[in-house]
Write a protein that holds these residues in place. Structure first.
Motif, PDB file in Angstrom:
ATOM      1  N   PHE A 131       0.846  -1.186   0.000  1.00  0.00           N
ATOM      2  CA  PHE A 131       0.000   0.000   0.000  1.00  0.00           C
ATOM      3  C   PHE A 131       0.884   1.238   0.000  1.00  0.00           C
ATOM      4  N   ASP A 132       0.364   2.350  -0.512  1.00  0.00           N
ATOM      5  CA  ASP A 132       1.179   3.549  -0.690  1.00  0.00           C
ATOM      6  C   ASP A 132       1.042   4.573   0.444  1.00  0.00           C
ATOM      7  N   GLY A 133       0.304   4.264   1.473  1.00  0.00           N
ATOM      8  CA  GLY A 133       0.117   5.206   2.575  1.00  0.00           C
ATOM      9  C   GLY A 133      -1.211   5.925   2.516  1.00  0.00           C
ATOM     10  N   LYS A 134      -1.889   5.874   1.357  1.00  0.00           N
ATOM     11  CA  LYS A 134      -3.183   6.530   1.198  1.00  0.00           C
ATOM     12  C   LYS A 134      -4.272   5.551   0.792  1.00  0.00           C
ATOM     13  N   GLY A 135      -4.049   4.264   1.022  1.00  0.00           N
ATOM     14  CA  GLY A 135      -5.075   3.260   0.757  1.00  0.00           C
ATOM     15  C   GLY A 135      -5.059   2.662  -0.635  1.00  0.00           C
ATOM     16  N   ASN A 136      -4.109   3.050  -1.502  1.00  0.00           N
ATOM     17  CA  ASN A 136      -4.034   2.497  -2.854  1.00  0.00           C
ATOM     18  C   ASN A 136      -3.093   1.299  -2.856  1.00  0.00           C
ATOM     19  N   TYR A 137      -3.443   0.260  -3.611  1.00  0.00           N
ATOM     20  CA  TYR A 137      -2.688  -0.986  -3.610  1.00  0.00           C
ATOM     21  C   TYR A 137      -2.066  -1.242  -4.972  1.00  0.00           C
ATOM     22  N   SER A 138      -0.793  -1.630  -4.985  1.00  0.00           N
ATOM     23  CA  SER A 138      -0.075  -1.919  -6.227  1.00  0.00           C
ATOM     24  C   SER A 138       0.443  -3.343  -6.193  1.00  0.00           C
ATOM     25  N   ILE A 139       0.318  -4.024  -7.326  1.00  0.00           N
ATOM     26  CA  ILE A 139       0.855  -5.376  -7.442  1.00  0.00           C
ATOM     27  C   ILE A 139       1.551  -5.489  -8.797  1.00  0.00           C
ATOM     28  N   GLY A 140       2.727  -6.075  -8.784  1.00  0.00           N
ATOM     29  CA  GLY A 140       3.478  -6.292 -10.014  1.00  0.00           C
ATOM     30  C   GLY A 140       3.388  -7.746 -10.424  1.00  0.00           C
ATOM     31  N   LEU A 141       3.096  -7.983 -11.681  1.00  0.00           N
ATOM     32  CA  LEU A 141       3.005  -9.347 -12.200  1.00  0.00           C
ATOM     33  C   LEU A 141       4.206  -9.601 -13.102  1.00  0.00           C
ATOM     34  N   LYS A 142       4.760 -10.812 -13.052  1.00  0.00           N
ATOM     35  CA  LYS A 142       5.943 -11.128 -13.854  1.00  0.00           C
ATOM     36  C   LYS A 142       5.597 -11.541 -15.272  1.00  0.00           C
ATOM     37  N   GLU A 143       4.396 -12.066 -15.480  1.00  0.00           N
ATOM     38  CA  GLU A 143       4.024 -12.501 -16.823  1.00  0.00           C
ATOM     39  C   GLU A 143       2.534 -12.298 -17.055  1.00  0.00           C
ATOM     40  N   GLN A 144       2.184 -11.985 -18.310  1.00  0.00           N
ATOM     41  CA  GLN A 144       0.799 -11.692 -18.649  1.00  0.00           C
ATOM     42  C   GLN A 144       0.009 -12.954 -18.967  1.00  0.00           C
ATOM     43  N   ILE A 145       0.671 -14.107 -19.037  1.00  0.00           N
ATOM     44  CA  ILE A 145      -0.023 -15.330 -19.458  1.00  0.00           C
ATOM     45  C   ILE A 145      -0.886 -15.938 -18.360  1.00  0.00           C
ATOM     46  N   ILE A 146      -0.921 -15.324 -17.173  1.00  0.00           N
ATOM     47  CA  ILE A 146      -1.796 -15.825 -16.118  1.00  0.00           C
ATOM     48  C   ILE A 146      -3.261 -15.499 -16.393  1.00  0.00           C
ATOM     49  N   PHE A 147      -3.516 -14.558 -17.291  1.00  0.00           N
ATOM     50  CA  PHE A 147      -4.891 -14.196 -17.614  1.00  0.00           C
ATOM     51  C   PHE A 147      -5.461 -15.196 -18.618  1.00  0.00           C
ATOM     52  N   PRO A 148      -6.683 -15.663 -18.413  1.00  0.00           N
ATOM     53  CA  PRO A 148      -7.255 -16.659 -19.326  1.00  0.00           C
ATOM     54  C   PRO A 148      -7.548 -16.119 -20.726  1.00  0.00           C
ATOM     55  N   GLU A 149      -7.593 -14.796 -20.900  1.00  0.00           N
ATOM     56  CA  GLU A 149      -7.874 -14.211 -22.208  1.00  0.00           C
ATOM     57  C   GLU A 149      -6.691 -14.320 -23.165  1.00  0.00           C
ATOM     58  N   ILE A 150      -5.509 -14.529 -22.623  1.00  0.00           N
ATOM     59  CA  ILE A 150      -4.294 -14.590 -23.437  1.00  0.00           C
ATOM     60  C   ILE A 150      -4.101 -16.004 -23.970  1.00  0.00           C
ATOM     61  N   GLN A 151      -3.931 -16.116 -25.287  1.00  0.00           N
ATOM     62  CA  GLN A 151      -3.634 -17.417 -25.898  1.00  0.00           C
ATOM     63  C   GLN A 151      -2.122 -17.578 -25.929  1.00  0.00           C
ATOM     64  N   TYR A 152      -1.637 -18.596 -25.261  1.00  0.00           N
ATOM     65  CA  TYR A 152      -0.200 -18.780 -25.068  1.00  0.00           C
ATOM     66  C   TYR A 152       0.546 -18.954 -26.395  1.00  0.00           C
ATOM     67  N   ASP A 153      -0.101 -19.544 -27.399  1.00  0.00           N
ATOM     68  CA  ASP A 153       0.551 -19.792 -28.685  1.00  0.00           C
ATOM     69  C   ASP A 153       0.834 -18.497 -29.439  1.00  0.00           C
ATOM     70  N   LYS A 154       0.016 -17.473 -29.241  1.00  0.00           N
ATOM     71  CA  LYS A 154       0.141 -16.237 -29.997  1.00  0.00           C
ATOM     72  C   LYS A 154       0.999 -15.173 -29.301  1.00  0.00           C
ATOM     73  N   VAL A 155       1.557 -15.501 -28.127  1.00  0.00           N
ATOM     74  CA  VAL A 155       2.351 -14.532 -27.370  1.00  0.00           C
ATOM     75  C   VAL A 155       3.723 -14.378 -28.020  1.00  0.00           C
ATOM     76  N   GLN A 156       4.069 -13.135 -28.395  1.00  0.00           N
ATOM     77  CA  GLN A 156       5.380 -12.862 -28.975  1.00  0.00           C
ATOM     78  C   GLN A 156       6.445 -12.674 -27.900  1.00  0.00           C
TER      79      GLN A 156
END
Length: 180
Positions: free
Chosen positions: A123-148
């Motif tokens: 949290f940043d001290g004002k109630g906002n939350y940040s998260i960093g992801l290492k890869e975008q393929i965790i989302f089900p909308e992404i087709q792994y075969d088409k990832v460049q």
């Protein structure tokens, strides 16, 4: 049809937070204002075509067209000039925001490798939350075969909470899996 998390917020989260923090009005209860998805791509300096695929992926993940961000100032060591495209971002509000949060919490986060929960100290001290992801393929909308290119992204959840404690309680009630 109202999103599932929005319904949960009005039905269970608002009464729970009013009781926990002893608010006198419903308007005092913190709420989620916006969710910002950001991808910074340093390799775009050499190959601008990578940004097109990143923009399409971010559009598929969020359900809203991504905007290409440009460099604010020149940095000679990175061969970066002012105005060069170096990333993508999307700001989600309203029902799209709640739909994304629902998919993010219930589908994407459990697909992270060796997932034990998200860091409760981001949290940043004002109630906002940040998260960093290492890869975008965790989302089900992404087709792994088409990832460049496998790239990371930042997800920032902006709340109206005045403190980190209230922001953590809000996200915890909505189902964010914080690490113990």
């Amino acid at each position: 049809m109202t999103p599932r998390i929005k319904q949960k917020y009005t039905d269970t989260v608002v009464p729970a937070l009013m009781k926990e923090f002893s608010y006198t009005s419903i308007m005092q209860v913190p709420r989620i204002d916006k969710v910002v998805l950001n991808v910074g791509l340093g390799q775009a300096v050499q190959n601008v075509k990578l940004l097109d695929s990143v923009q399409e992926e971010l559009t598929a993940i969020s359900g809203q067209k991504a905007v290409i961000t440009k460099a604010k100032k020149a940095i000679a060591t990175f061969k970066l000039r002012k105005g060069m495209p170096i990333g993508c971002m999307v700001t989600l509000r309203g029902d799209r925001m709640y739909e994304f949060l629902d998919r993010f919490i219930s589908l994407a986060l459990p697909r992270i490798r060796d997932f034990r929960g998200v860091n409760p100290k981001s949290f940043d001290g004002k109630g906002n939350y940040s998260i960093g992801l290492k890869e975008q393929i965790i989302f089900p909308e992404i087709q792994y075969d088409k990832v460049q290119l496998v790239h990371g992204m930042d997800v920032v959840i902006c709340t109206s909470a005045p403190s980190d404690k209230e922001g953590r309680a809000l996200l915890g009630e909505l189902g964010m899996p914080f690490r113990k």
